[in-house]
Design a protein around this motif. Structure first.
Motif, PDB file in Angstrom:
ATOM      1  N   ARG A 261       1.165  -1.119  -0.282  1.00 52.48           N
ATOM      2  CA  ARG A 261       0.476  -0.105   0.550  1.00 52.48           C
ATOM      3  C   ARG A 261       0.820   1.263   0.193  1.00 52.48           C
ATOM      4  O   ARG A 261       1.694   1.098   0.442  1.00 52.48           O
ATOM      5  CB  ARG A 261      -0.620   0.068   1.034  1.00 52.48           C
ATOM      6  CG  ARG A 261      -2.035  -0.823   1.265  1.00 52.48           C
ATOM      7  CD  ARG A 261      -3.087  -0.599   0.466  1.00 52.48           C
ATOM      8  NE  ARG A 261      -4.560  -1.579  -0.032  1.00 52.48           N
ATOM      9  CZ  ARG A 261      -4.085  -2.047  -0.891  1.00 52.48           C
ATOM     10  NH1 ARG A 261      -3.119  -2.288  -2.287  1.00 52.48           N
ATOM     11  NH2 ARG A 261      -5.355  -3.261  -0.745  1.00 52.48           N
ATOM     12  N   TRP A 267       6.401   2.936  -1.374  1.00 53.20           N
ATOM     13  CA  TRP A 267       5.138   1.286  -0.842  1.00 53.20           C
ATOM     14  C   TRP A 267       5.586   0.722   0.887  1.00 53.20           C
ATOM     15  O   TRP A 267       6.706   0.630   1.325  1.00 53.20           O
ATOM     16  CB  TRP A 267       5.774   0.956  -2.038  1.00 53.20           C
ATOM     17  CG  TRP A 267       5.533   1.004  -3.251  1.00 53.20           C
ATOM     18  CD1 TRP A 267       5.430   1.799  -3.916  1.00 53.20           C
ATOM     19  CD2 TRP A 267       3.660   1.308  -3.460  1.00 53.20           C
ATOM     20  NE1 TRP A 267       5.256   1.753  -5.342  1.00 53.20           N
ATOM     21  CE2 TRP A 267       3.943   1.692  -5.069  1.00 53.20           C
ATOM     22  CE3 TRP A 267       2.622   0.997  -3.317  1.00 53.20           C
ATOM     23  CZ2 TRP A 267       2.779   1.395  -5.319  1.00 53.20           C
ATOM     24  CZ3 TRP A 267       1.453   0.955  -3.516  1.00 53.20           C
ATOM     25  CH2 TRP A 267       1.352   1.496  -4.827  1.00 53.20           C
ATOM     26  N   ILE A 270       1.866  -4.875   3.520  1.00 54.19           N
ATOM     27  CA  ILE A 270       1.300  -4.788   4.165  1.00 54.19           C
ATOM     28  C   ILE A 270       0.718  -6.128   5.283  1.00 54.19           C
ATOM     29  O   ILE A 270       1.023  -7.779   4.537  1.00 54.19           O
ATOM     30  CB  ILE A 270      -0.714  -4.674   3.743  1.00 54.19           C
ATOM     31  CG1 ILE A 270      -1.150  -3.203   3.405  1.00 54.19           C
ATOM     32  CG2 ILE A 270      -1.449  -5.181   5.179  1.00 54.19           C
ATOM     33  CD1 ILE A 270      -0.598  -1.760   3.964  1.00 54.19           C
ATOM     34  N   THR A 275      -4.543  -8.515   5.259  1.00 54.65           N
ATOM     35  CA  THR A 275      -4.758  -8.697   3.715  1.00 54.65           C
ATOM     36  C   THR A 275      -5.705 -10.096   3.381  1.00 54.65           C
ATOM     37  O   THR A 275      -5.768 -10.512   2.000  1.00 54.65           O
ATOM     38  CB  THR A 275      -3.638  -8.506   2.751  1.00 54.65           C
ATOM     39  OG1 THR A 275      -3.103  -9.692   3.378  1.00 54.65           O
ATOM     40  CG2 THR A 275      -3.372  -7.351   3.066  1.00 54.65           C
ATOM     41  N   GLN A 397      -2.971  -3.449  -6.535  1.00 56.16           N
ATOM     42  CA  GLN A 397      -3.690  -2.167  -5.545  1.00 56.16           C
ATOM     43  C   GLN A 397      -4.581  -1.980  -7.138  1.00 56.16           C
ATOM     44  O   GLN A 397      -4.729  -2.238  -8.028  1.00 56.16           O
ATOM     45  CB  GLN A 397      -2.570  -0.990  -5.972  1.00 56.16           C
ATOM     46  CG  GLN A 397      -1.190  -1.391  -4.924  1.00 56.16           C
ATOM     47  CD  GLN A 397       0.032  -2.121  -5.532  1.00 56.16           C
ATOM     48  OE1 GLN A 397      -0.345  -2.024  -6.509  1.00 56.16           O
ATOM     49  NE2 GLN A 397       0.487  -3.011  -4.907  1.00 56.16           N
TER      50      GLN A 397
END
Length: 416
Positions: A261, A267, A270, A275, A397
């Motif tokens: 993210r 960047w 995560i 997720t 994304q």
């Protein structure tokens, strides 16, 4: 030569001369430029794309890095979390049983799950405006009234049932959260006590992780198989989708992509718990989300739909059933996943797929009649019957601008 398709009988190769199917090889390179530009601008970290025309693979390529820390180049066989792209597979499963006479679209859900009989609808009291901040175990400001009719299978497949719908149309309390390793049967039984957010069939509001769970449970009951087994035996195996799973084998986990993210112009990877990565190997089976897969598997699924139900000599659905799936069932009710206040101009909604009605009003690179759906992390797969194209773009994304630019890059490469 790149070969895709786990079933040797279904194997595909990127053709050397796309012009034989009306695609300019030179203009296809614009797809490369589009993806590389978005990566350089920090809009996405990577992508895998696959495009077929007239049953031939004309483009299959990986872009960017799969692991930013290790600087690992993306591979075409990378495994993505498909999230709501799972719903197209669920639609196929339900429609297979519709064809067999085991399910009818017009049937009330209560015919298969009696706990849904006598549904109630949550109605906001005058002056009460529930908001996402008000979600809780109980939510003041609404009354319960009897549903005019029980929701139907068609309502669930068109997101017009009002079951666990998205804001701003949700009035009732937040739907139950599915427990770790909780069965579909248990979860769906708890969903049955959930009041509906509007009278069935009167509105469109996305039922992200509830409606398709009910459909998956009905598939289990009417087929006599666990949902995961039904998909594996009736869909994935016949199509040669050998890299699509709910439970990813340990030997393949190295191909599962990490998720990044954007934060403070950088960047950030995560943590798995945020997720779903942590539950890929051992998580629940869902009708709405949960599958992991590859671009080649999902372009084969889309090609089957483009072929009106047949692929590699195997027919999964009848031609008229695919046409029914890709027909607008909701008149002008469609509001899009975001629950927009105005209609999604130029678009309608079929059976778990968005349908293009007018590409100009819809501001899309698809033709009228194109249909498909995507997933939370940026997966998008669709079929354009008019142009005889099946395409998939898998991202980490959810960047709609990338999807639009990819659609238009394909369209400009068509030369006949």
């Amino acid at each position: 030569m790149t070969i895709i398709g786990g079933n040797p009988a279904n194997a595909l190769a990127v053709i050397a001369n796309p012009e034989t199917v009306g695609i300019s090889a030179a203009r296809l390179k614009i797809i490369d430029a589009v993806l590389e530009r978005h990566i350089a601008a920090g809009g996405i970290t990577s992508a895998v794309t696959a495009v077929m025309r007239r049953g031939r693979l004309v483009q299959f390529k990986a872009y960017g890095l799969s692991d930013l820390d290790a600087r690992t180049p993306m591979r075409t066989d990378a495994i993505f979390q498909m999230y709501s792209s799972t719903k197209i597979v669920t639609a196929v499963a339900v429609l297979m049983l519709v064809e067999e006479g085991k399910i009818r679209l017009e049937d009330p859900v209560s015919r298969y799950l009696p706990a849904f009989k006598g549904a109630q609808v949550a109605v906001a009291k005058p002056g009460a405006t529930p908001t996402p901040r008000a979600i809780g175990a109980s939510l003041p400001g609404y009354d319960l009234v009897p549903a005019v009719r029980d929701p139907t299978i068609r309502d669930l497949m068109t997101h017009t049932a009002g079951l666990g719908s998205a804001y701003p149309l949700r009035v009732s309390p937040q739907p139950p959260v599915r427990g770790s390793h909780e069965s579909l049967a248990s979860f769906v039984t708890r969903l049955a006590s959930q009041p509906l957010d509007f009278q069935p069939g009167t509105r469109w509001s996305y039922s992200g992780i509830t409606g398709c769970e009910v459909l998956a449970r009905i598939v289990e009951l009417q087929s006599g198989q666990p949902f995961e087994t039904f998909l594996a035996e009736r869909i994935f195996k016949p199509l040669g989708m050998t890299d699509t799973y709910y439970h990813l084998p340990a030997t393949e986990r190295g191909r599962l992509l990490p998720v990044y993210r954007r934060a403070d112009d950088a960047w950030v990877r995560i943590p798995p718990a945020m997720t779903g990565e942590a539950s890929v190997a051992d998580g629940n089976v869902w009708g709405s989300i949960g599958l992991v897969g590859t671009a080649d598997d999902f372009v084969i699924l889309q090609q089957m739909l483009l072929n009106k139900g047949e692929y590699g000599g195997r027919r999964l659905l009848g031609a008229r059933t695919v046409e029914l799936m890709a027909t607008n069932h909701v008149a002008d009710l469609y509001r899009g996943e975001g629950g927009y206040a105005v209609p999604m101009y130029g678009h309608g909604f079929g059976l778990l797929v968005q349908v293009v009605l007018d590409p100009i009003d819809g501001n899309t690179g698809h033709s009228a009649g194109a249909f498909g759906w995507g997933g939370y992390l940026g997966t998008m797969n669709w079929t354009d019957p008019k142009e005889e194209i099946a395409a998939v773009i898998l991202l980490q994304q959810n960047n709609r601008e990338v999807h639009i630019d990819f659609e238009r890059a394909i369209r400009q490469a068509i030369v006949d």
